[in-house]
Design an enzyme around this catalytic site. Structure first.
Site, PDB file in Angstrom:
ATOM      1  N   GLY A   1      68.515   3.667  59.818  1.00  0.00           N
ATOM      2  CA  GLY A   1      67.660   2.666  60.113  1.00  0.00           C
ATOM      3  C   GLY A   1      68.213   1.253  60.865  1.00  0.00           C
ATOM      4  O   GLY A   1      68.622   0.830  59.713  1.00  0.00           O
TER       5      GLY A   1
ATOM      6  N   GLN B   1      67.661  -8.211  61.687  1.00  0.00           N
ATOM      7  CA  GLN B   1      68.482  -7.243  61.162  1.00  0.00           C
ATOM      8  C   GLN B   1      69.883  -8.045  62.158  1.00  0.00           C
ATOM      9  O   GLN B   1      70.456  -7.954  62.059  1.00  0.00           O
ATOM     10  CB  GLN B   1      68.476  -5.717  60.216  1.00  0.00           C
ATOM     11  CG  GLN B   1      67.243  -5.506  59.306  1.00  0.00           C
ATOM     12  CD  GLN B   1      68.209  -4.734  59.033  1.00  0.00           C
ATOM     13  OE1 GLN B   1      67.778  -3.511  59.745  1.00  0.00           O
ATOM     14  NE2 GLN B   1      69.077  -4.273  57.730  1.00  0.00           N
TER      15      GLN B   1
ATOM     16  N   CYS C   1      70.294  -1.069  52.242  1.00  0.00           N
ATOM     17  CA  CYS C   1      70.201  -2.122  53.492  1.00  0.00           C
ATOM     18  C   CYS C   1      71.616  -2.734  53.966  1.00  0.00           C
ATOM     19  O   CYS C   1      72.124  -2.906  53.194  1.00  0.00           O
ATOM     20  CB  CYS C   1      69.335  -2.771  52.764  1.00  0.00           C
ATOM     21  SG  CYS C   1      68.717  -4.367  54.315  1.00  0.00           S
ATOM     22  N   LEU C   2      71.433  -2.493  55.251  1.00  0.00           N
ATOM     23  CA  LEU C   2      72.600  -2.956  55.866  1.00  0.00           C
ATOM     24  C   LEU C   2      72.653  -4.392  55.643  1.00  0.00           C
ATOM     25  O   LEU C   2      74.354  -4.937  55.633  1.00  0.00           O
ATOM     26  CB  LEU C   2      72.685  -2.003  56.917  1.00  0.00           C
ATOM     27  CG  LEU C   2      72.743  -1.204  57.374  1.00  0.00           C
ATOM     28  CD1 LEU C   2      72.581  -1.385  58.929  1.00  0.00           C
ATOM     29  CD2 LEU C   2      74.081  -0.016  57.510  1.00  0.00           C
TER      30      LEU C   2
ATOM     31  N   HIS D   1      60.425   1.089  54.894  1.00  0.00           N
ATOM     32  CA  HIS D   1      61.815   0.217  54.602  1.00  0.00           C
ATOM     33  C   HIS D   1      62.113  -0.769  55.903  1.00  0.00           C
ATOM     34  O   HIS D   1      62.195  -1.904  56.168  1.00  0.00           O
ATOM     35  CB  HIS D   1      62.906   0.875  53.996  1.00  0.00           C
ATOM     36  CG  HIS D   1      64.191   0.026  54.258  1.00  0.00           C
ATOM     37  ND1 HIS D   1      64.921   0.470  53.554  1.00  0.00           N
ATOM     38  CD2 HIS D   1      64.610  -0.511  54.721  1.00  0.00           C
ATOM     39  CE1 HIS D   1      65.741  -0.741  53.187  1.00  0.00           C
ATOM     40  NE2 HIS D   1      66.360  -1.213  54.067  1.00  0.00           N
ATOM     41  N   GLU D   2      61.911  -0.169  56.538  1.00  0.00           N
ATOM     42  CA  GLU D   2      61.791  -0.284  57.779  1.00  0.00           C
ATOM     43  C   GLU D   2      60.671  -1.684  58.357  1.00  0.00           C
ATOM     44  O   GLU D   2      60.646  -2.889  59.073  1.00  0.00           O
ATOM     45  CB  GLU D   2      62.377   0.375  59.458  1.00  0.00           C
ATOM     46  CG  GLU D   2      63.766   0.648  58.901  1.00  0.00           C
ATOM     47  CD  GLU D   2      65.315   0.098  58.819  1.00  0.00           C
ATOM     48  OE1 GLU D   2      65.096  -1.043  58.975  1.00  0.00           O
ATOM     49  OE2 GLU D   2      65.219   1.217  58.122  1.00  0.00           O
TER      50      GLU D   2
ATOM     51  N   HIS E   1      60.661  -4.579  57.017  1.00  0.00           N
ATOM     52  CA  HIS E   1      61.315  -5.771  57.568  1.00  0.00           C
ATOM     53  C   HIS E   1      61.139  -5.957  58.380  1.00  0.00           C
ATOM     54  O   HIS E   1      60.936  -7.843  58.900  1.00  0.00           O
ATOM     55  CB  HIS E   1      62.697  -5.233  58.196  1.00  0.00           C
ATOM     56  CG  HIS E   1      63.806  -4.833  57.520  1.00  0.00           C
ATOM     57  ND1 HIS E   1      64.727  -6.024  57.264  1.00  0.00           N
ATOM     58  CD2 HIS E   1      65.071  -3.491  57.320  1.00  0.00           C
ATOM     59  CE1 HIS E   1      66.080  -5.558  56.322  1.00  0.00           C
ATOM     60  NE2 HIS E   1      65.533  -4.363  56.512  1.00  0.00           N
TER      61      HIS E   1
END
Length: 202
Positions: free
Chosen positions: A47, A52, A111-112, A153-154, A157
């Site tokens: 994702g 991000q 998380c990236l 999760h996304e 963000h």
């Protein structure tokens, strides 16, 4: 186009994102979505939210396939008549969380934007999300299981929330030093990243 992933510490990750305007040219939208998928796959993510990559707009992409792929042992554990969860690959534009229900369950998330950190996070089992697709058509759809987790999760963000914000005060204290080092670029990563305050892309 592959974007650099913004690391924790950049204000864009703590800012509530704004809706994408209705008059945004379709070609621009399609290109942004394509670039986000390309960036997500390059970084081996499932994702990716627009903040991000430094864009404070309400858009995220996901492909939960890698998280629901089952090996022979997993398939054998399925109850009779139960079918394995299917992966979902989709772009979500201007999403609105309609409901979060069901028993919360824990899963170790990463998380990236925070490479090298994985922690147990509890999330609702079922959600209903209203969103626009790439053609700006509105949908209201129910999701459950791993897909619901990735979406939550996304979606966080877009609200300026990181998964580390959901940890206990004790766990946050333990991670404080490590997160500070990550924000300064003191972290191993195998994809391009941008670190706050330095303008570095490595």
């Amino acid at each position: 186009m592959i974007y650099s992933i913004v690391a924790i510490g950049d204000p864009v990750l703590k800012t509530k994102a704004k809706n994408l305007p209705a008059d945004l040219p379709a070609t621009d939208m399609q290109q942004l979505v394509a670039d986000m998928f390309e960036t997500m796959y390059y970084a081996h993510g499932v994702g990716l939210a627009a903040p991000q990559i430094g864009k404070s707009v309400r858009l995220f992409v996901m492909d939960s396939g890698p998280m629901v792929e089952l090996d022979e042992e997993d398939l054998a554990e399925l109850e009779e008549g139960e079918t394995p969860e299917a992966g979902i690959k989709r772009a979500f534009i201007n999403p609105v969380m309609v409901s979060e229900t069901g028993e919360e369950w824990g899963f170790e998330e990463g998380c990236l934007s925070i490479p090298g950190v994985r922690e147990l996070v509890n999330r609702h089992a079922d959600i209903v999300l209203r969103y626009e697709d790439e053609n700006r058509q509105v949908h209201e759809e129910a999701f459950s299981g791993m897909a619901a987790r990735v979406i939550q999760h996304e979606y966080d963000h877009l609200e300026g929330v990181l998964f580390t914000d959901k940890l206990s005060t004790f766990k946050k204290q333990l991670l404080k030093g490590k997160l500070a080092r990550i924000s300064k670029g003191d972290v191993k990563h195998d994809y391009r990243m941008k670190f706050a305050g330095e303008g570095r892309r490595r």
